[in-house]
Motif scaffolding. Sequence first.
Motif, mmCIF file in Angstrom:
data_model
loop_
_atom_site.group_PDB
_atom_site.id
_atom_site.type_symbol
_atom_site.label_atom_id
_atom_site.label_comp_id
_atom_site.label_asym_id
_atom_site.label_seq_id
_atom_site.Cartn_x
_atom_site.Cartn_y
_atom_site.Cartn_z
ATOM 1 N N LEU A 106 -47.564 7.047 -8.785
ATOM 2 C CA LEU A 106 -47.081 7.788 -10.695
ATOM 3 C C LEU A 106 -47.433 9.536 -9.523
ATOM 4 N N LEU A 107 -48.840 9.834 -8.397
ATOM 5 C CA LEU A 107 -48.816 11.344 -8.649
ATOM 6 C C LEU A 107 -48.593 11.684 -6.301
ATOM 7 N N GLY A 108 -47.997 10.457 -5.774
ATOM 8 C CA GLY A 108 -47.281 10.902 -5.438
ATOM 9 C C GLY A 108 -48.294 10.344 -4.178
ATOM 10 N N ILE A 109 -49.205 10.350 -4.055
ATOM 11 C CA ILE A 109 -50.516 9.671 -3.379
ATOM 12 C C ILE A 109 -49.992 8.488 -2.517
ATOM 13 N N SER A 110 -49.148 6.792 -3.058
ATOM 14 C CA SER A 110 -49.000 5.982 -2.394
ATOM 15 C C SER A 110 -47.222 6.260 -1.784
ATOM 16 N N ALA A 111 -46.223 7.158 -2.103
ATOM 17 C CA ALA A 111 -45.637 7.050 -1.338
ATOM 18 C C ALA A 111 -46.614 8.363 -0.265
ATOM 19 N N GLY A 112 -46.809 9.435 0.097
ATOM 20 C CA GLY A 112 -47.758 9.888 0.985
ATOM 21 C C GLY A 112 -47.551 9.007 2.271
ATOM 22 N N ALA A 113 -48.839 8.177 1.714
ATOM 23 C CA ALA A 113 -49.398 7.318 2.873
ATOM 24 C C ALA A 113 -48.819 6.535 3.553
ATOM 25 N N ALA A 258 -57.531 8.841 -3.359
ATOM 26 C CA ALA A 258 -56.858 9.369 -1.176
ATOM 27 C C ALA A 258 -57.005 8.428 -0.350
ATOM 28 N N MET A 259 -58.502 8.130 0.099
ATOM 29 C CA MET A 259 -59.136 7.523 0.893
ATOM 30 C C MET A 259 -58.807 5.706 0.679
ATOM 31 N N MET A 260 -58.801 5.307 -0.560
ATOM 32 C CA MET A 260 -58.763 4.169 -0.926
ATOM 33 C C MET A 260 -57.357 3.502 -0.902
ATOM 34 N N THR A 261 -56.611 4.577 -1.239
ATOM 35 C CA THR A 261 -55.032 4.318 -1.281
ATOM 36 C C THR A 261 -54.471 4.464 -0.681
ATOM 37 N N ALA A 262 -54.650 5.282 0.514
ATOM 38 C CA ALA A 262 -54.222 4.815 2.204
ATOM 39 C C ALA A 262 -54.361 4.107 3.120
ATOM 40 N N VAL A 263 -55.589 4.045 2.794
ATOM 41 C CA VAL A 263 -56.358 2.209 3.524
ATOM 42 C C VAL A 263 -55.720 1.399 3.267
ATOM 43 N N MET A 264 -55.265 0.974 1.629
ATOM 44 C CA MET A 264 -54.584 -0.724 2.006
ATOM 45 C C MET A 264 -53.194 -0.706 1.646
ATOM 46 N N VAL A 265 -52.244 0.385 1.175
ATOM 47 C CA VAL A 265 -51.395 1.214 1.862
ATOM 48 C C VAL A 265 -51.127 0.709 3.494
#
Length: 346
Positions: A106-113, A258-265
Motif C-alpha cells: 500500500l505504501l508503494g515500496i513493492s510497486a517501486g521495487a 525497503a531492503m527486505m521488500t526490494a530483494v523479495m520482489v
Amino acid sequence: MIGNIISSPVFMKRISVAFAALMLLAAVLAVAASVGETAIPVGTVINTIANHLWDAGYPVDAIDAGIIWNYRLSRAIVAASCGAALAVSGAVLQALLRNSLADPYLLGISAGASTGAVSIVILGLGAGMLSLSLGAFIGAVAAFAFVTLLALQAGRGTGAIILAGIAGSQMFNALTSFIVTKSASAEQARGIMFWLLGNLSGVRWPDVWLALPVALVGLVVCLWHARALDAFTFGRESAASLGVPVRRVYAILIAAAAMMTAVMVSIVGSIGFVGLVIPHAARFFVGTRHGLLLPLSALIGALFLVCADVISRVIVPGQVLPIGVITALVGAPAFALILCHGRILR
C-alpha cells in the motif's frame, strides 16, 4: 549472571517455543517439497536432504532426488523467506506510521521495487553494473521517498500517508506497465507480467542464498529495535521522550523494510496482502509487544506463503498459478474481516 539467565524458566520457555516453531517450519517445508504433480513421500524428502547435507547414503531414486533438491525444496525455502520478510516489513511499517493499513504494497515500496527491477531487465539501466536486487532496492527507496514527500505536502495525518501510498503505487505500477508495453518483446512481456503477479517457478538455490540471509538479517535488525518500535506505537514524540533516537531508528527500520521488500520482489515479483494481513493475525495472538510480534509474524508469514505456493501448484492440474493470485484470494477476505472487526484485531 549469564548462567542465571540461561537457567531461568522464562529463558528456557522461550528457547522451547523457538525450537518448536523451527520444527513446525521444517515440517511444513518437508511437506511442501513432497507435494506436486508427482507425489513424493515425506520420508524420501528427509532422506534426500540428509544425503545432500551429511552424505548419509540413503537409497533415493535419482529423479525424485532431483525434483526435491533442485526444484521443490529451494522453492519452499524462498517462499518461507519471502513470507517472513514481507510480514515483518508490514509489522514494522504499521508501528512506525501508527496505521493498521500500512504495508509495503500500500505504501508503494513493492510497486517501486517492481519498477526498478523491470528497468534493469528491460531497459538495461546501469549498463550491467546494477544487479536486479539493487535496482529493485533503488526503486523501493525512490517510491517511498515519493510517498513521504507527497504525504508531507498533503498533511501529516495517517490518512494522508495511505492516500499518498495509493497514489505512489498507481504511478509506479503505471511506469512498470509503460516500460513493459513500450520496450519489451511479446515473450518478455508475458514473462514479466506473470512475474509481477508473483512467480516462484524459476527459483533455484542461488536465490535461496540471497533471500534467506536478507530475511534473517532484516528480522534481527528489527528485533534489535523492538523496544523502540513499542515506543513508536505511542507516537514519535513519545518515543523521543523515552530516549529513542527517533530519526536514526526510523531511518534504519525503513531501510530494513525497503531492503527486505526490494530483494523479495526482485526474486519472486510483487505479492500483496502478506505484509498487511499477517501482522494483524500475529497481533491477535500476542498483542502489540514487538519482541513477540515480529518473530510470530515472521513464522506465520513463512507458513502462509509456503502453503500458498503449494496451493498454487496443485489447485489447477497441469498448471501453476501465480502465487499472488492465491495470496489475494485469501488476503482480501481477511482484510475485509479486519475492516469489519477492527476493534478485535487491534
